[in-house]
Design a protein around this motif. Structure first.
Motif, PDB file in Angstrom:
ATOM      1  N   UNK A 103       1.370  -9.801 -26.403  1.00 17.68           N
ATOM      2  CA  UNK A 103       1.523  -8.412 -26.007  1.00 17.68           C
ATOM      3  C   UNK A 103       1.964  -7.516 -27.137  1.00 17.68           C
ATOM      4  N   UNK A 104       2.814  -8.020 -28.014  1.00 16.82           N
ATOM      5  CA  UNK A 104       3.282  -7.207 -29.127  1.00 16.82           C
ATOM      6  C   UNK A 104       2.148  -6.909 -30.100  1.00 16.82           C
ATOM      7  N   UNK A 105       1.357  -7.920 -30.430  1.00 21.50           N
ATOM      8  CA  UNK A 105       0.228  -7.693 -31.333  1.00 21.50           C
ATOM      9  C   UNK A 105      -0.786  -6.775 -30.680  1.00 21.50           C
ATOM     10  N   UNK A 106      -1.019  -6.951 -29.403  1.00 21.11           N
ATOM     11  CA  UNK A 106      -1.934  -6.046 -28.714  1.00 21.11           C
ATOM     12  C   UNK A 106      -1.464  -4.613 -28.744  1.00 21.11           C
ATOM     13  N   UNK A 107      -0.159  -4.428 -28.617  1.00 18.94           N
ATOM     14  CA  UNK A 107       0.394  -3.082 -28.674  1.00 18.94           C
ATOM     15  C   UNK A 107       0.238  -2.490 -30.073  1.00 18.94           C
ATOM     16  N   UNK A 108       0.409  -3.312 -31.098  1.00 20.20           N
ATOM     17  CA  UNK A 108       0.227  -2.834 -32.468  1.00 20.20           C
ATOM     18  C   UNK A 108      -1.220  -2.410 -32.687  1.00 20.20           C
ATOM     19  N   UNK A 109      -2.158  -3.232 -32.222  1.00 18.92           N
ATOM     20  CA  UNK A 109      -3.573  -2.894 -32.409  1.00 18.92           C
ATOM     21  C   UNK A 109      -3.960  -1.662 -31.607  1.00 18.92           C
ATOM     22  N   UNK A 110      -3.354  -1.492 -30.430  1.00 17.29           N
ATOM     23  CA  UNK A 110      -3.646  -0.289 -29.654  1.00 17.29           C
ATOM     24  C   UNK A 110      -3.170   0.961 -30.376  1.00 17.29           C
ATOM     25  N   UNK A 111      -2.042   0.877 -31.036  1.00 19.03           N
ATOM     26  CA  UNK A 111      -1.545   2.037 -31.777  1.00 19.03           C
ATOM     27  C   UNK A 111      -2.393   2.294 -33.016  1.00 19.03           C
ATOM     28  N   UNK A 112      -2.839   1.227 -33.656  1.00 17.91           N
ATOM     29  CA  UNK A 112      -3.744   1.407 -34.792  1.00 17.91           C
ATOM     30  C   UNK A 112      -5.039   2.061 -34.335  1.00 17.91           C
ATOM     31  N   UNK A 113      -5.561   1.649 -33.192  1.00 18.34           N
ATOM     32  CA  UNK A 113      -6.770   2.258 -32.650  1.00 18.34           C
ATOM     33  C   UNK A 113      -6.564   3.732 -32.372  1.00 18.34           C
ATOM     34  N   UNK A 114      -5.430   4.096 -31.833  1.00 18.76           N
ATOM     35  CA  UNK A 114      -5.140   5.500 -31.546  1.00 18.76           C
ATOM     36  C   UNK A 114      -5.091   6.326 -32.821  1.00 18.76           C
ATOM     37  N   UNK A 115      -4.410   5.819 -33.824  1.00 23.39           N
ATOM     38  CA  UNK A 115      -4.315   6.559 -35.074  1.00 23.39           C
ATOM     39  C   UNK A 115      -5.669   6.687 -35.760  1.00 23.39           C
ATOM     40  N   UNK A 116      -6.459   5.617 -35.740  1.00 24.27           N
ATOM     41  CA  UNK A 116      -7.783   5.677 -36.352  1.00 24.27           C
ATOM     42  C   UNK A 116      -8.652   6.719 -35.662  1.00 24.27           C
ATOM     43  N   UNK A 117      -8.579   6.773 -34.351  1.00 21.28           N
ATOM     44  CA  UNK A 117      -9.430   7.704 -33.606  1.00 21.28           C
ATOM     45  C   UNK A 117      -9.002   9.151 -33.802  1.00 21.28           C
ATOM     46  N   UNK A 118      -7.702   9.416 -33.924  1.00 19.16           N
ATOM     47  CA  UNK A 118      -7.207  10.788 -33.995  1.00 19.16           C
ATOM     48  C   UNK A 118      -7.143  11.323 -35.413  1.00 19.16           C
ATOM     49  N   UNK A 119      -6.836  10.477 -36.366  1.00 23.38           N
ATOM     50  CA  UNK A 119      -6.636  10.957 -37.723  1.00 23.38           C
ATOM     51  C   UNK A 119      -7.899  10.910 -38.570  1.00 23.38           C
ATOM     52  N   UNK A 120      -8.856  10.090 -38.187  1.00 26.34           N
ATOM     53  CA  UNK A 120     -10.078   9.928 -38.980  1.00 26.34           C
ATOM     54  C   UNK A 120     -11.286  10.214 -38.107  1.00 26.34           C
ATOM     55  N   UNK A 121     -11.558  11.473 -37.806  1.00 27.57           N
ATOM     56  CA  UNK A 121     -12.710  11.792 -36.954  1.00 27.57           C
ATOM     57  C   UNK A 121     -14.010  11.451 -37.665  1.00 27.57           C
ATOM     58  N   UNK A 122     -14.993  11.082 -36.887  1.00 26.98           N
ATOM     59  CA  UNK A 122     -16.298  10.733 -37.419  1.00 26.98           C
ATOM     60  C   UNK A 122     -17.150  11.989 -37.572  1.00 26.98           C
ATOM     61  N   UNK A 123     -18.235  11.932 -38.325  1.00 25.41           N
ATOM     62  CA  UNK A 123     -19.147  13.086 -38.390  1.00 25.41           C
ATOM     63  C   UNK A 123     -19.602  13.497 -36.995  1.00 25.41           C
TER      64      UNK A 123
END
Length: 1500
Positions: free
Chosen positions: A1367-1387
């Motif tokens: 669960x802890x690793x899953x939570x870390x990956x979920x936060x990484x996914x959130x940051x990737x989606x919000x901070x690095x928008x695609x074309x």
């Protein structure tokens, strides 16, 4: 919480749309392809000399990932720009205008927005986008009766258009507040993004532009850099969608952002209502002055017409479309519009080409009946020739002849000619590239780059073209393989002549679409272990069975046992060096001697490999290193006592250097480069020798504090030379520079991280080092004794100092590193004993300053300990010499260096594969195919060709009812011949050769196929004398004999002429006889409905037949009805022999849903997926009753035996108990059970909540989690629906059995709870348990990431679903996914939450419970600075002033932004939407996060 990690191993391969134009530079021809949510930008050399010598090839420039499936792409060339722009629309009503930034070498977003209509009804036909030829306006048809117009600024010379914009007020200079009215006077509300605020559509927030802006869709600046992202977040807008005016409180508060007007800028959308509700196509016409768009539509009378509208200024302001002209009624098959000069249009239909214009229908030309799939102009300027591709796979040329219209310079068409050019895969898109080259993208086969000739191809050149495509399919240059398919037992038509074709295939690219079915591969030929799948792929022209294998295989061609192998090197030279003949030498280092194996090339028909003893070599000593030097003119052998310089021409000794010459002792280890030798003597003394033709020259020597464990030397292109040294007893690697052997780095050594993760320094020293160039960048590789490989990126501009360090775990033992070159690309073979891999660089990034990402591809051959490449060999091209298990020397040919390898086994034309199953014990596959019959034959001819074979089946059928059924339909075969025939075939699992084939009945279609081992069940009421009690009887049935251990079971449906649905079907039990190479039909069960799904279950069969779930058993016949002898007959090579002792019977059944299409088994629980009613869960139960007691309740069991009969015996009964169901209306397409987590991981699934989570739950105490959500051992199932979504359902903790069942044993059904929802973007056809990689535990994250399911989609994508059991690793990956989606928008700057959010025709929600592997793994492609920014999250995005504001802190908090998914359900599942701070919330480091993601990349 258990997260599901979803990642694509093979991305979608269907080309849905394609355009061509000058996109990256004015003098470059670019081909842009749309594949799912990706855009591929290619360049193609269409110069005359390139086309003449056949060097025309597609080269990938950039692959762009978008947050949405691409619906359409259109190329637009503004008149004031040298390069064009691409207009892209998505399936979620979004659009974007993309251009190429030549400076940054990336795709830039010029405009972006959404066209969602709150009250509009989405069209059921395809999305239509039309671009004005003069780049003045874009028309989008996505809602019935509504055309949305996107006005463009236009060039300065387009005065008339700009005047129209000013008059209508669209440009914002006047009348900006007025609304637009449709033709009928209705008020046309603007689309979202045209000045209105965002609205909630189905629970999802849709982004809109800032109200009142002149450029509502303009993108002022691109995100993606360190300076841009903080400025974006402080403005408070969506990622990358900030408008001209920043939000209040931002850094640019009070400042008007300047925007330089461009001709491609988009004004606010104008909604135009039209009378036509069913629009087929929209196209802007030419030579019309103001823009005129034509609408091809179908009216209520099912007649198709063309209606033209002219755009002008409305009286009340805004743009308005007025009727221009309407054509007469056209053919019902009219489908495409082509704009012609003088305001005319060419209508492309299945039966005719019709030219229409202001005067109505003017010209008509008939054509053969086939729908037009795609078209493009061959000469855009003159518009005299266009090329078409139809649904029959034909390529057609249309030539238009013009004459002066008498109204100025415009011309009108006076004649239309059409000619067939040749055959090609059935196209979904077509793009003309110039110089006679055309690209044909397909959904039912491979894509090809073809050249159109003006003369028919000669037979030899036509066969060459077919061979070129064949080589791409199978890797074989023998065209006879393709010809032999037509004579295979599968059948097939006559081989089509390759003459009279004008189409030459230059290049092909693979496509797995449509992927209908797959089976998971466990082992391959020769016992090689690898992961992969075998797919049923393709339709019509290119059907095939394709083997998709993960990793790199090595085809062994020579092997010999040599005990005690310690070292391995290969050389080319010998007595024939410099001539056409040369000697290939393999140097094998043993414990106390050296063995040389050699062969001479070119050899004869048989190659002789033998041991040799050249005079110059020291064979009585072990070889420590060997290699060619001085440009291949000499060779070096290093032994413990000397360094020898040998002449490559004859292996004579030229010079010798001994350590005694330098006052040193024995040599312990050495390495050889092009002009240098590095060695370690006396354990800790490093010596570097320069190699010359006349001997050795001592360059430098240095005493190190520890003994040397490994050494490497390398000469870089800039003449710099370095030596890398690993030391015993410490955890360091030293990088030394010549000529003084001085330290390169700032400190004395390059330190590897310490700690338990990497082991202690004394226990795991460095055992192998290598200096090499990968992807154009220098690297230092270091392999340790624990199987971990460290790679250090070196900076050539800073004296080769280390600038980046990463580590990956590849095995559990010492590693060996060997560089080699394959197809011009350097790579490194990492041999690790139990597990080996090939290391290579991914696609090089545009900026040379960035470090290329290194990719690992697994090697399928286990036990490799040493590797040496064989260079320049004609007998073994692209081969490697391997040492396996310490004693076996092998020479094998390696696969190309890539992670996935696809090998195609083509089927006869038209033999579309539908289902596949595998039997590992017999090493065979079973495939069900369907073949179209020749529609040109008369019914009597069809009867003569096919009805006779079906009639023979009736004579051979032992079941009278089934034989009568065939006899009844024989007359219908003459009157209503079936359009297709079906076959069941057995293929060799290794070669995919067809061994035998079974012709199914007329009008019979394969629906499902499985492999099963059927257990013999006793006839009810008959048990052995020793089994009088219930316990013994139950145990006896459980241990029944597997009388049919390796059976293939086929389920079919039969739809007779005049029937709308299948009213009958069959379950056919077959057995493969490898000795006689025959298919034995041993049993058949006739069902009252279509058999949609079959699966093996405890020695029995579960069948989904119509709307019912049946349990079938291989039961012994009644004592009086057993067949004395089984009738045997052979028909068309198939043995029909019904089992004399057993038959397939129904043991129990249950009403499931509407139409049950899929089954999944998890222990005793069976999940049934329905076409409309989601999933129902049943539990299997077996119990024993007394026959006399049960007879009173079941009259069928009452016996008419005499009074002195035997006492009643116990009966074993079966039943399926409804347990739970999902009450949502989900259109299920695939279903699979999610395995339970490992026992050691159960405690990790529910970690303690962080402070923010605890506070949130305390403030929302009414929202409680259900028992299913909290229980790790609940039954879970993965569901895929028709809208491209993944859903994970779970059953709550069990209740006591007495509460679960009522008086009749069937209690109230529970509810299946939704634990996770996520949008994949493609319809999943099949989900199978299995993995694409070998099951080798990762030493750093053991058992945490478990790849358990493999899925295949309609558009040819193959993916892996893995469980994250921490669960802890899953939570870390979920936060990484959130940051990737919000901070690095695609074309395109489309919203990620909208893209991955669950959406169907009934409901929509935010994504939760799933991890986007494609997004998470792109974290490794980022530079170190951007990785740090994503990792630090909210702390790096704000300054001190903003941190003091409570509202901003609350907004940036990870746990503060939740959304409830189910308002009425018992489960309260939430999903984060704000940017998180990974380092603040968890005790992790950036290096740990990188290693975590690298571990995930090895799951596929």
């Amino acid at each position: 919480m258990q997260y599901q990690y979803v990642v694509s191993a093979h991305k979608s391969s269907t080309v849905t749309d394609s355009v061509c134009g000058a996109f990256t530079s004015p003098d470059t021809t670019n081909l842009i392809l749309a594949k799912g949510n990706r855009l591929e930008i290619h360049t193609v050399n269409t110069a005359a000399e390139a086309v003449a010598d056949g060097s025309t090839r597609l080269q990938l420039v950039e692959e762009v990932r978008l947050n949405g499936n691409v619906a359409t792409i259109d190329f637009m060339q503004p008149t004031d720009r040298e390069t064009g722009v691409v207009v892209v629309t998505s399936e979620r009503q979004q659009f974007a205008v993309l251009s190429w930034d030549a400076t940054a070498r990336r795709v830039a977003t010029e405009s972006s927005g959404t066209l969602t209509q709150a009250t509009g009804r989405p069209t059921t036909e395809r999305r239509i986008v039309a671009v004005d030829p003069q780049a003045r306006v874009i028309a989008v048809y996505a809602y019935q009766g509504i055309v949305q117009l996107l006005p463009l600024a236009g060039a300065e010379e387009q005065c008339e258009w700009r005047s129209l914009l000013r008059a209508s007020g669209v440009d914002g200079t006047s009348n900006s507040g007025r609304t637009t009215r449709g033709i009928g006077g209705q008020t046309a509300d603007g689309a979202m993004g045209s000045g209105r605020t965002a609205k909630e559509i189905g629970g999802l927030a849709t982004a809109s532009a800032t109200s009142g802006g002149r450029w509502p869709y303009a993108v002022r600046e691109q995100t993606g850099g360190l300076a841009d992202i903080p400025r974006y977040l402080q403005t408070g807008g969506l990622a990358g969608t900030q408008s001209e005016k920043p939000a209040a409180g931002g850094r640019d508060k009070g400042k008007a952002a300047a925007h330089a007007e461009r001709s491609s800028d988009v004004y606010a959308a104008v909604t135009q209502h039209i009378r036509e509700l069913r629009v087929v196509d929209v196209q802007f016409l030419r030579d019309t002055g103001s823009p005129v768009f034509a609408v091809l539509h179908e009216d209520a009378g099912m007649q198709r017409q063309v209606h033209a509208y002219r755009l002008g200024a409305a009286e009340a302001g805004g743009l308005q479309a007025t009727s221009e002209w309407t054509s007469t009624a056209l053919d019902a098959s009219a489908a495409r519009l082509v704009a012609l000069p003088d305001g005319a249009a060419l209508v492309l239909g299945a039966e005719a080409l019709v030219m229409v214009g202001r005067g109505g229908q003017e010209l008509r030309v008939a054509k053969h009946a086939a729908d037009v799939a795609a078209w493009d102009w061959l000469d855009e300027a003159r518009r005299e020739r266009l090329v078409m591709a139809d649904s029959a796979g034909d390529v057609l040329l249309v030539v238009l002849r013009y004459a002066d219209s008498g109204r100025g310079t415009a011309q009108r068409v006076v004649d239309i000619c059409m000619e067939r050019l040749g055959a090609a895969p059935v196209a979904t898109s077509l793009a003309y590239l110039g110089a006679g080259c055309v690209y044909i993208g397909s959904h039912g086969g491979d894509h090809i780059l073809a050249r159109l000739h003006t003369q028919p191809l000669p037979p030899a050149q036509a066969d060459d073209s077919a061979r070129r495509v064949m080589h791409m399919w199978t890797g074989s240059k023998d065209l006879g393989d393709r010809a032999r398919l037509l004579e295979s037992p599968l059948g097939g038509g006559e081989r089509q002549a390759a003459t009279n074709t004008f189409v030459e295939a230059l290049e092909g690219s693979e496509s797995l679409a449509p992927l209908v079915d797959l089976r998971v591969v466990g082992t391959g030929a020769g016992g090689a272990r690898y992961g992969g799948v075998v797919t049923c792929t393709g339709l019509r022209t290119t059907p095939s069975v394709r083997v998709v294998r993960n990793g790199i295989g090595v085809a062994e061609e020579f092997s010999v046992d040599i005990p005690g192998l310690l070292g391995l090197w290969t050389l080319a030279g010998g007595p024939y060096a410099g001539t056409a003949r040369q000697q290939q030498l393999v140097v094998a280092g043993l414990a106390n001697r050296t063995l040389l194996l050699a062969w001479t090339e070119p050899g004869g028909a048989e190659l002789e490999i033998s041991a040799v003893q050249p005079r110059g070599w020291r064979l009585d000593e072990p070889t420590l290193a060997a290699g060619l030097v001085c440009g291949g003119r000499c060779a070096v052998q290093v032994t413990p006592q000397a360094v020898l310089l040998l002449d490559a021409d004859g292996w004579t000794r030229r010079a010798e250097w001994t350590p005694n010459d330098a006052g040193l002792g024995t040599i312990s280890i050495a390495a050889v480069s092009e002009n240098a030798v590095a060695l370690a003597a006396d354990g800790a003394t490093v010596v570097c020798l320069e190699v010359r033709l006349d001997g050795f020259h001592l360059v430098a020597r240095r005493q190190l504090p520890q003994s040397v464990s490994c050494i490497a030397v390398h000469e870089w292109p800039d003449v710099a030379c370095h030596v890398a040294v690993g030391l015993w007893g410490c955890n360091n690697v030293r990088l030394l520079a010549l000529p003084a052997l001085s330290d390169v780095s700032e400190g004395p050594s390059v330190h590897m991280p310490q700690g338990a993760v990497y082991g202690t320094a004394s226990k795991y020293p460095v055992r192998a080092v290598l200096l090499c160039s990968l992807g154009g960048s220098p690297f230092l590789l270091a392999g340790r004794g624990d199987g971990r490989l460290h790679h250090f990126a070196l900076d050539a501009a800073r004296e080769y100092r280390v600038r980046e360090h990463k580590c990956v775990a590849l095995g559990c033992g010492p590693l060996a590193l060997a560089p080699f070159v394959r197809d011009g690309a350097p790579a490194v073979f990492v041999a690790g004993g139990s597990r080996s891999a090939v290391l290579f660089a991914a696609a090089r990034q545009p900026d040379a300053a960035h470090v290329p990402r290194l990719v690992y591809a697994n090697v399928d051959v286990p036990g490799i300990q040493r590797v040496a490449p064989i260079v320049g060999s004609t007998a073994f091209p692209a081969a490697l010499c391997l040492v396996r298990n310490g004693r076996r020397l092998c020479i094998g040919r390696a696969d190309p260096v890539q992670r996935l390898h696809v090998r195609c086994h083509p089927l006869p034309p038209g033999a579309a594969p539908l289902r596949i199953a595998h039997c590992a014990a017999l090493a065979v596959d079973a495939v069900a195919t369907i073949h179209p019959l020749d529609a040109t034959l008369q019914p009597s001819e069809v009867a003569a060709a096919d009805a006779d074979a079906w009639a023979r089946l009736a004579l051979m059928d032992t079941n009278p009812q089934q034989a009568a059924l065939l006899g009844n339909v024989r007359e219908e075969l003459i009157v209503y011949p079936p359009p297709e025939a079906a076959r069941f075939s057995v293929l060799d699992a290794n070669t995919m050769d067809v061994r035998a084939s079974l012709l199914l009945r007329p009008y019979e279609t394969p629906e499902c196929l499985c492999s099963a081992s059927l257990t013999s069940l006793a006839y009810p009421g008959t048990v052995s004398p020793n089994s009088q009690n219930a316990a013994v009887a139950t145990a006896e049935e459980d241990l029944g004999d597997a009388v049919l251990p390796n059976a293939f079971v086929l389920g079919t449906s039969i739809v007779l002429p005049g029937e709308d649905d299948a009213k009958r079907g069959r379950v056919i039990v077959t057995r493969w006889d490898p000795a006689q190479t025959q298919i034995h039909v041993v049993g058949c069960f006739t069902a009252q409905g279509a058999v949609y799904a079959l699966t093996s279950f405890r020695g029995m069969l579960l069948a989904a037949i119509g709307s019912r779930l049946l349990l079938l058993g291989w039961q012994r016949r009644a004592p009086l009805s057993a067949l004395s002898s089984a009738p045997r007959s052979v028909c068309d090579g198939v043995m029909y022999s019904e089992d004399p002792d057993h038959e397939l019977v129904v043991l129990c059944s249950q009403q499931a849903q509407v139409a049950s299409l899929s089954l999944a088994v998890n222990g005793d629980y069976i999940a049934v997926g329905d076409i409309m009613s989601s999933v129902a869960l049943f539990r299997y139960e077996k119990y024993v009753v007394n026959s006399s007691v049960d007879a009173r309740s079941d009259p069928s069991l009452q016996s008419s035996a005499p009074a002195d009969a035997q006492p009643p015996v116990p009966l074993v009964r079966h039943r399926l108990v409804p347990v739970a169901r999902d009450y949502a209306g989900v259109w299920t397409t695939a279903l699979a059970a999610v395995p339970a987590p490992l026992e050691q991981n159960i405690s990790r699934l529910c970690p303690a909540p962080v402070d923010q989570e605890t506070g949130f739950l305390s403030r929302n105490s009414k929202l409680d989690f259900s028992a299913a959500f909290q229980s790790p051992l609940a039954e879970r199932f993965l569901v895929a629906d028709a809208y491209g979504n993944f859903i994970r359902l779970a059953r709550a903790t069990e209740r006591p059995a007495q509460q679960e069942r009522g008086n009749n044993g069937l209690g109230d059904e529970e509810r299946l709870y939704v634990e996770a929802r996520w949008h994949l973007g493609d319809m999943v056809n099949v989900v199978r348990p299995g993995s694409l990689v070998m099951d080798i535990p990762d030493p750093e994250f053991p058992g945490i990431f478990r790849p358990q399911l493999v899925y295949g989609t309609l558009h040819g994508a193959i993916g892996v679903v893995a469980s994250v059991e921490d669960g802890k690793i899953g939570r870390i990956l979920a936060r990484l996914q959130t940051n990737m989606a919000h901070l690095l928008p695609t074309p395109g700057l489309w919203d990620y939450s909208l893209w991955r959010g669950y959406s169907s025709d009934q409901a929509s929600s935010l994504p939760f419970g799933f991890l986007d592997g494609d997004l998470i793994e792109s974290f490794l492609d980022l530079t170190s600075d951007i990785q740090k920014l994503v990792f630090t999250g909210a702390r790096a995005l704000v300054d001190t002033e903003l941190l003091e504001k409570a509202e901003f802190v609350q907004k940036s908090d990870y746990w503060s932004s939740y959304s409830r998914v189910e308002a009425e359900g018992e489960v309260a599942v939430f999903s984060q939407m704000a940017v998180s701070d990974i380092g603040l919330r968890e005790e992790v480091s950036l290096d740990y996060l990188v290693r975590l993601v690298e571990c995930l990349t090895r799951l596929h």
